[in-house]
Write an enzyme that holds these catalytic residues in place. Structure first.
Site, PDB file in Angstrom:
ATOM      1  N   HIS A 186       0.842  -1.204   0.000  1.00  0.00           N
ATOM      2  CA  HIS A 186       0.000   0.000   0.000  1.00  0.00           C
ATOM      3  C   HIS A 186       0.877   1.255   0.000  1.00  0.00           C
ATOM      4  O   HIS A 186       0.590   2.233  -0.717  1.00  0.00           O
ATOM      5  CB  HIS A 186      -0.870   0.061   1.259  1.00  0.00           C
ATOM      6  CG  HIS A 186      -1.838  -1.070   1.423  1.00  0.00           C
ATOM      7  ND1 HIS A 186      -1.721  -1.991   2.436  1.00  0.00           N
ATOM      8  CD2 HIS A 186      -2.950  -1.408   0.733  1.00  0.00           C
ATOM      9  CE1 HIS A 186      -2.731  -2.852   2.376  1.00  0.00           C
ATOM     10  NE2 HIS A 186      -3.489  -2.526   1.340  1.00  0.00           N
ATOM     11  N   SER A 207       0.430  -8.787   1.604  1.00  0.00           N
ATOM     12  CA  SER A 207      -1.029  -8.777   1.593  1.00  0.00           C
ATOM     13  C   SER A 207      -1.503  -8.610   3.026  1.00  0.00           C
ATOM     14  O   SER A 207      -0.882  -9.144   3.961  1.00  0.00           O
ATOM     15  CB  SER A 207      -1.542 -10.105   1.038  1.00  0.00           C
ATOM     16  OG  SER A 207      -2.899 -10.284   1.383  1.00  0.00           O
ATOM     17  N   ARG A 247      -3.863 -10.047   4.232  1.00  0.00           N
ATOM     18  CA  ARG A 247      -4.269 -11.379   4.696  1.00  0.00           C
ATOM     19  C   ARG A 247      -3.083 -12.218   5.178  1.00  0.00           C
ATOM     20  O   ARG A 247      -3.294 -13.233   5.829  1.00  0.00           O
ATOM     21  CB  ARG A 247      -5.036 -12.121   3.598  1.00  0.00           C
ATOM     22  CG  ARG A 247      -6.429 -11.526   3.353  1.00  0.00           C
ATOM     23  CD  ARG A 247      -7.266 -12.396   2.434  1.00  0.00           C
ATOM     24  NE  ARG A 247      -8.656 -11.971   2.374  1.00  0.00           N
ATOM     25  CZ  ARG A 247      -9.179 -11.158   1.450  1.00  0.00           C
ATOM     26  NH1 ARG A 247      -8.419 -10.675   0.488  1.00  0.00           N
ATOM     27  NH2 ARG A 247     -10.454 -10.824   1.486  1.00  0.00           N
TER      28      ARG A 247
HETATM   29  P1  AMP Z   1      -6.420  -3.683  -0.443  1.00  0.00           P
HETATM   30  O1  AMP Z   1      -6.259  -2.920   0.819  1.00  0.00           O
HETATM   31  O2  AMP Z   1      -6.031  -5.121  -0.351  1.00  0.00           O
HETATM   32  O3  AMP Z   1      -7.764  -3.456  -1.080  1.00  0.00           O
HETATM   33  O4  AMP Z   1      -5.373  -3.067  -1.466  1.00  0.00           O
HETATM   34  C1  AMP Z   1      -5.388  -1.692  -1.778  1.00  0.00           C
HETATM   35  C2  AMP Z   1      -4.479  -1.445  -2.951  1.00  0.00           C
HETATM   36  O5  AMP Z   1      -3.143  -1.841  -2.627  1.00  0.00           O
HETATM   37  C3  AMP Z   1      -4.878  -2.255  -4.186  1.00  0.00           C
HETATM   38  O6  AMP Z   1      -4.737  -1.445  -5.346  1.00  0.00           O
HETATM   39  C4  AMP Z   1      -3.903  -3.386  -4.181  1.00  0.00           C
HETATM   40  O7  AMP Z   1      -3.632  -3.916  -5.459  1.00  0.00           O
HETATM   41  C5  AMP Z   1      -2.661  -2.695  -3.625  1.00  0.00           C
HETATM   42  N1  AMP Z   1      -1.746  -3.703  -3.070  1.00  0.00           N
HETATM   43  C6  AMP Z   1      -2.026  -4.637  -2.134  1.00  0.00           C
HETATM   44  N2  AMP Z   1      -0.939  -5.418  -1.907  1.00  0.00           N
HETATM   45  C7  AMP Z   1       0.037  -4.965  -2.721  1.00  0.00           C
HETATM   46  C8  AMP Z   1       1.390  -5.361  -2.966  1.00  0.00           C
HETATM   47  N3  AMP Z   1       1.953  -6.376  -2.331  1.00  0.00           N
HETATM   48  N4  AMP Z   1       2.103  -4.654  -3.883  1.00  0.00           N
HETATM   49  C9  AMP Z   1       1.531  -3.632  -4.553  1.00  0.00           C
HETATM   50  N5  AMP Z   1       0.268  -3.208  -4.367  1.00  0.00           N
HETATM   51  C10 AMP Z   1      -0.473  -3.865  -3.465  1.00  0.00           C
END
Ligand code: AMP
Length: 283
Positions: free
Chosen positions: A37, A185, A187
Site C-alpha cells: 500500500h 497482503s 491477509r
Molecule cells: P487492499 O487494501 O487489499 O484493497 O489493497 C489496496 C491497494 O493496494 C490495491 O490497489 C492493491 O492492489 C494494492 N496492493 C495490495 N498489496 C500490494 C502489494 N503487495 N504490492 C503492490 N500493491 C499492493
C-alpha cells in the site's frame, strides 16, 4: 492527517484542494496497511499536490461466507504510516455512509469479471467497481493508484474508466514482495508460522511457470501442470485457480506465443492468497 468521515466533508475538501486545477491523488485501500500500500501512497505523494487515502472494508465485495468480519483492521498503525508518508487526508467512511438504507445501484461489467478471481468470487467485481466509482465521484481525484498484485482488479477498473469516460488517470504499480518473494497482503497476517513458510509455494510456482516459458515451453497446459506439481509439494496448499491469460482480455491462452500473465489463487490452510507474474516466450 485530516480525517473526513462523511461524503459531504470529503467532497468539500477535494473541491477546495482542486480549485485551480491542482492534481489530487487517491489511493483506495481496505486498511491494515503494509509496504505494498505504502508504495502506492509514496507515488501519489510524489506526483500530486494533494493525496487522499481511503480506508474502507467494502462489504459489497465480500460474499456472505467470506472474511468481512475477520478482515484485519488497524487504524492506529495505519494513521501513523500515512502521517509519516506525508498524506494530506484520510477518507474513513462507515458502511452506512457508502450504502445507506435503500441503496440500489451497482456497476456491472461484462466478460472481464467472469475470469480468474471473479469466477470463484461471483459478485466480487460488482462490489469493487461500485465502490471505486463511488470513491471517484466523492473524492474527484485527477489520478488514482492501484497495485498489480490484484491484477484482474486493475484491468477491470481501467476498463470502467475507459468505458464510462471517467476523468481520472489510473496508475498500476508493481507488486511489492517480502524478502523471500511472498507478495505482501493484509491477509498474510492470518498465516501461522508454518503457513507463512508454506505460502512461499505460490510465488515459487509462478516463478517456475515463468522460467519454463522463458526456456521455450509454449503449452499453457504444460506450464500449469508444472505449477501444480510445485504446489502439490506443500501439503497445506489447495489450488483455487492457476491460469495463463492474455494480459488485456484475461482470456485463457493455450499456445504461448506472446507475453502472458500467470495468475494464481491458492488457499494456505483457510487463507486465500493471490499472486501473478508476467511471462514472455523466447523470441
Ligand atoms: P487492499 O487494501 O487489499 O484493497 O489493497 C489496496 C491497494 O493496494 C490495491 O490497489 C492493491 O492492489 C494494492 N496492493 C495490495 N498489496 C500490494 C502489494 N503487495 N504490492 C503492490 N500493491 C499492493
Amino acid at each position: 492527517v485530516k480525517i473526513c468521515r462523511t461524503v459531504e466533508e470529503m467532497a468539500a475538501y477535494s473541491r477546495q484542494n482542486r480549485s485551480s486545477g491542482e492534481k489530487l491523488g487517491l489511493v483506495p485501500t481496505m486498511g491494515a496497511l503494509h509496504d505494498g500500500h505504502m508504495s502506492l501512497v509514496k507515488h501519489s505523494v510524489a506526483d500530486n499536490d494533494t493525496t487522499v487515502v481511503s480506508i474502507f472494508v467494502n462489504p459489497t465485495q465480500f460474499a456472505p461466507d467470506e472474511d468481512l468480519d475477520e478482515y484485519p483492521r488497524d487504524l492506529v498503525a495505519d494513521s501513523a504510516k500515512l502521517e509519516e508518508a506525508g498524506v494530506d487526508c484520510l477518507f474513513l467512511p462507515e458502511p452506512n455512509t457508502m450504502y445507506p438504507e435503500g441503496y440500489k445501484t451497482y456497476v456491472i461489467q461484462e466478460e472481464l469479471p467472469d475470469a480468474l478471481c471473479g469466477a470463484s468470487r461471483p459478485g466480487h467485481f460488482r462490489g469493487v467497481l461500485t465502490v471505486v466509482l463511488k470513491l471517484f465521484n466523492i473524492v474527484m481525484p485527477s489520478d488514482s493508484y492501484f497495485g498489480r498484485k490484484d491484477y484482474q482488479q486493475s484491468v477491470v477498473i481501467q476498463q470502467m474508466v475507459t468505458d464510462l469516460d471517467l476523468p481520472v488517470h489510473i496508475h498500476v504499480l508493481p507488486v511489492i514482495r517480502e524478502a523471500d518473494g511472498l507478495a505482501m497482503s493484509s491477509r498474510n497476517r492470518y498465516l501461522s508460522l508454518q503457513e507463512r513458510t508454506d505460502a512461499l509455494c505460490l510465488y515459487r510456482s509462478l516463478c517456475a511457470g515463468r522460467d519454463i516459458i522463458g526456456g521455450g515451453e509454449t503449452s499453457a497446459a504444460a506450464v500449469t501442470r508444472e505449477m501444480s506439481r510445485i504446489l502439490e509439494g506443500t501439503a497445506s496448499s489447495r489450488v483455487d485457480y492457476l491460469a495463463v491469460v492474455e494480459p488485456d482480455t484475461l482470456k485463457d491462452v493455450s499456445c504461448i506465443e506472446r507475453p502472458v500473465v500467470l495468475a494464481a489463487a491458492v488457499y494456505i490452510g483457510n487463507v486465500r492468497l493471490i499472486d501473478n507474474l508476467s511471462a514472455g516466450p523466447r523470441i
